[in-house]
Design a protein around this motif. Sequence first.
Motif, PDB file in Angstrom:
ATOM      1  N   MET A 146      62.752  44.643 -88.779  1.00  0.00           N
ATOM      2  CA  MET A 146      62.023  44.044 -89.834  1.00  0.00           C
ATOM      3  C   MET A 146      60.527  43.635 -89.069  1.00  0.00           C
ATOM      4  N   LYS A 147      59.637  43.825 -89.986  1.00  0.00           N
ATOM      5  CA  LYS A 147      58.347  43.068 -89.552  1.00  0.00           C
ATOM      6  C   LYS A 147      57.794  42.125 -90.313  1.00  0.00           C
ATOM      7  N   ALA A 148      57.367  40.970 -89.631  1.00  0.00           N
ATOM      8  CA  ALA A 148      57.008  39.591 -90.568  1.00  0.00           C
ATOM      9  C   ALA A 148      55.642  39.192 -90.183  1.00  0.00           C
ATOM     10  N   THR A 149      54.740  39.327 -90.678  1.00  0.00           N
ATOM     11  CA  THR A 149      53.172  38.989 -90.521  1.00  0.00           C
ATOM     12  C   THR A 149      53.232  37.503 -91.171  1.00  0.00           C
ATOM     13  N   ILE A 150      52.943  36.366 -90.008  1.00  0.00           N
ATOM     14  CA  ILE A 150      52.440  35.079 -90.467  1.00  0.00           C
ATOM     15  C   ILE A 150      50.807  34.793 -90.235  1.00  0.00           C
ATOM     16  N   TRP A 151      50.512  34.047 -91.501  1.00  0.00           N
ATOM     17  CA  TRP A 151      49.057  33.713 -91.469  1.00  0.00           C
ATOM     18  C   TRP A 151      49.320  32.314 -90.967  1.00  0.00           C
ATOM     19  N   HIS A 152      49.089  31.987 -89.891  1.00  0.00           N
ATOM     20  CA  HIS A 152      49.254  30.872 -88.987  1.00  0.00           C
ATOM     21  C   HIS A 152      48.264  30.064 -88.620  1.00  0.00           C
ATOM     22  N   ASN A 153      48.262  28.567 -88.728  1.00  0.00           N
ATOM     23  CA  ASN A 153      47.523  27.562 -88.064  1.00  0.00           C
ATOM     24  C   ASN A 153      48.473  26.801 -87.012  1.00  0.00           C
ATOM     25  N   PRO A 154      47.959  27.194 -85.838  1.00  0.00           N
ATOM     26  CA  PRO A 154      48.830  26.406 -84.748  1.00  0.00           C
ATOM     27  C   PRO A 154      48.875  24.693 -84.788  1.00  0.00           C
ATOM     28  N   LYS A 155      47.830  24.177 -85.338  1.00  0.00           N
ATOM     29  CA  LYS A 155      47.694  22.734 -85.585  1.00  0.00           C
ATOM     30  C   LYS A 155      48.540  22.151 -86.689  1.00  0.00           C
ATOM     31  N   CYS A 156      49.129  23.345 -87.507  1.00  0.00           N
ATOM     32  CA  CYS A 156      50.039  22.688 -88.596  1.00  0.00           C
ATOM     33  C   CYS A 156      51.559  22.659 -88.139  1.00  0.00           C
ATOM     34  N   GLY A 157      52.205  21.584 -88.633  1.00  0.00           N
ATOM     35  CA  GLY A 157      53.487  21.442 -88.077  1.00  0.00           C
ATOM     36  C   GLY A 157      54.503  22.399 -89.093  1.00  0.00           C
ATOM     37  N   THR A 158      54.408  22.457 -90.357  1.00  0.00           N
ATOM     38  CA  THR A 158      54.812  23.365 -91.126  1.00  0.00           C
ATOM     39  C   THR A 158      54.872  24.965 -90.797  1.00  0.00           C
ATOM     40  N   SER A 159      53.488  25.468 -90.117  1.00  0.00           N
ATOM     41  CA  SER A 159      53.153  26.616 -89.690  1.00  0.00           C
ATOM     42  C   SER A 159      53.966  26.887 -88.261  1.00  0.00           C
ATOM     43  N   GLU A 204      60.683  33.444 -84.973  1.00  0.00           N
ATOM     44  CA  GLU A 204      61.037  34.134 -83.734  1.00  0.00           C
ATOM     45  C   GLU A 204      62.168  33.975 -83.400  1.00  0.00           C
ATOM     46  N   GLU A 205      63.170  33.132 -84.142  1.00  0.00           N
ATOM     47  CA  GLU A 205      64.522  32.949 -83.739  1.00  0.00           C
ATOM     48  C   GLU A 205      65.452  33.971 -84.524  1.00  0.00           C
ATOM     49  N   ALA A 206      64.693  34.573 -85.483  1.00  0.00           N
ATOM     50  CA  ALA A 206      65.762  35.264 -86.432  1.00  0.00           C
ATOM     51  C   ALA A 206      66.001  36.856 -85.649  1.00  0.00           C
ATOM     52  N   ASP A 207      67.214  37.359 -85.829  1.00  0.00           N
ATOM     53  CA  ASP A 207      67.499  38.570 -85.101  1.00  0.00           C
ATOM     54  C   ASP A 207      66.684  39.475 -85.930  1.00  0.00           C
ATOM     55  N   GLY A 208      66.368  40.739 -85.057  1.00  0.00           N
ATOM     56  CA  GLY A 208      65.697  41.945 -85.646  1.00  0.00           C
ATOM     57  C   GLY A 208      64.520  41.602 -86.351  1.00  0.00           C
ATOM     58  N   VAL A 209      63.666  40.491 -86.079  1.00  0.00           N
ATOM     59  CA  VAL A 209      62.308  40.279 -86.718  1.00  0.00           C
ATOM     60  C   VAL A 209      61.214  40.588 -85.674  1.00  0.00           C
ATOM     61  N   GLU A 210      60.259  41.680 -86.023  1.00  0.00           N
ATOM     62  CA  GLU A 210      59.338  41.675 -84.972  1.00  0.00           C
ATOM     63  C   GLU A 210      58.038  40.977 -85.803  1.00  0.00           C
ATOM     64  N   VAL A 211      57.574  39.809 -85.104  1.00  0.00           N
ATOM     65  CA  VAL A 211      56.553  38.636 -85.595  1.00  0.00           C
ATOM     66  C   VAL A 211      55.060  39.258 -85.156  1.00  0.00           C
ATOM     67  N   GLU A 212      54.343  39.474 -86.140  1.00  0.00           N
ATOM     68  CA  GLU A 212      52.924  39.360 -85.897  1.00  0.00           C
ATOM     69  C   GLU A 212      52.196  38.203 -86.293  1.00  0.00           C
ATOM     70  N   VAL A 213      51.407  37.553 -85.545  1.00  0.00           N
ATOM     71  CA  VAL A 213      50.957  36.307 -85.596  1.00  0.00           C
ATOM     72  C   VAL A 213      49.314  36.432 -86.034  1.00  0.00           C
ATOM     73  N   ILE A 214      48.963  35.977 -87.058  1.00  0.00           N
ATOM     74  CA  ILE A 214      47.292  36.183 -87.396  1.00  0.00           C
ATOM     75  C   ILE A 214      46.878  34.476 -87.592  1.00  0.00           C
ATOM     76  N   GLN A 215      46.172  33.957 -86.628  1.00  0.00           N
ATOM     77  CA  GLN A 215      45.592  32.876 -86.884  1.00  0.00           C
ATOM     78  C   GLN A 215      44.432  32.820 -87.764  1.00  0.00           C
ATOM     79  N   TYR A 216      44.549  32.559 -88.991  1.00  0.00           N
ATOM     80  CA  TYR A 216      43.984  33.149 -90.440  1.00  0.00           C
ATOM     81  C   TYR A 216      42.610  32.212 -90.131  1.00  0.00           C
ATOM     82  N   LEU A 217      42.404  31.231 -89.426  1.00  0.00           N
ATOM     83  CA  LEU A 217      41.099  30.471 -89.091  1.00  0.00           C
ATOM     84  C   LEU A 217      40.241  31.304 -88.423  1.00  0.00           C
ATOM     85  N   LYS A 218      40.980  31.971 -87.491  1.00  0.00           N
ATOM     86  CA  LYS A 218      39.853  33.005 -86.353  1.00  0.00           C
ATOM     87  C   LYS A 218      39.876  34.381 -87.109  1.00  0.00           C
TER      88      LYS A 218
END
Length: 114
Positions: A1-14, A22-36
């Motif tokens: 399964m693919k998962a896309t996260i709109w992420h802010n690395p400065k945010c603890g919840t994010s 990243e720890e979930a089995d079978g998940v391909e993660v796409e990280v988009i730093q939405y501020l950039k």
Amino acid sequence: MKATIWHNPKCGTSRKTLAILEEADGVEVEVIQYLKSPPSREKLAQLYKDAGMSPNEGLRLRGTDAAERGLPDADADTVLDAMAQEPILINRPLVETEKGVRLCRPQEVVQEIL
């Protein structure tokens, strides 16, 4: 399964949500730093629709001037326009998978779409 996260690395919840993905089995993660690399207005509208929420519910108030600008009470089009112009107004993290979209606050909400 693919998962896309709109992420802010400065945010603890994010960061915590990203760690769950990243720890979930079978998940391909796409990280988009939405501020950039902000999502388009159309993509934002689709994300909120798929999450079953209004753009106003996805509006970040803390650390922004959204309240002073009257955005919490504005119509959805006005909020989407503002978010597209100033991505800091997008509350995060938004995660999209084939099972849906969630605003992952708290981070455990991401489990609903894994």
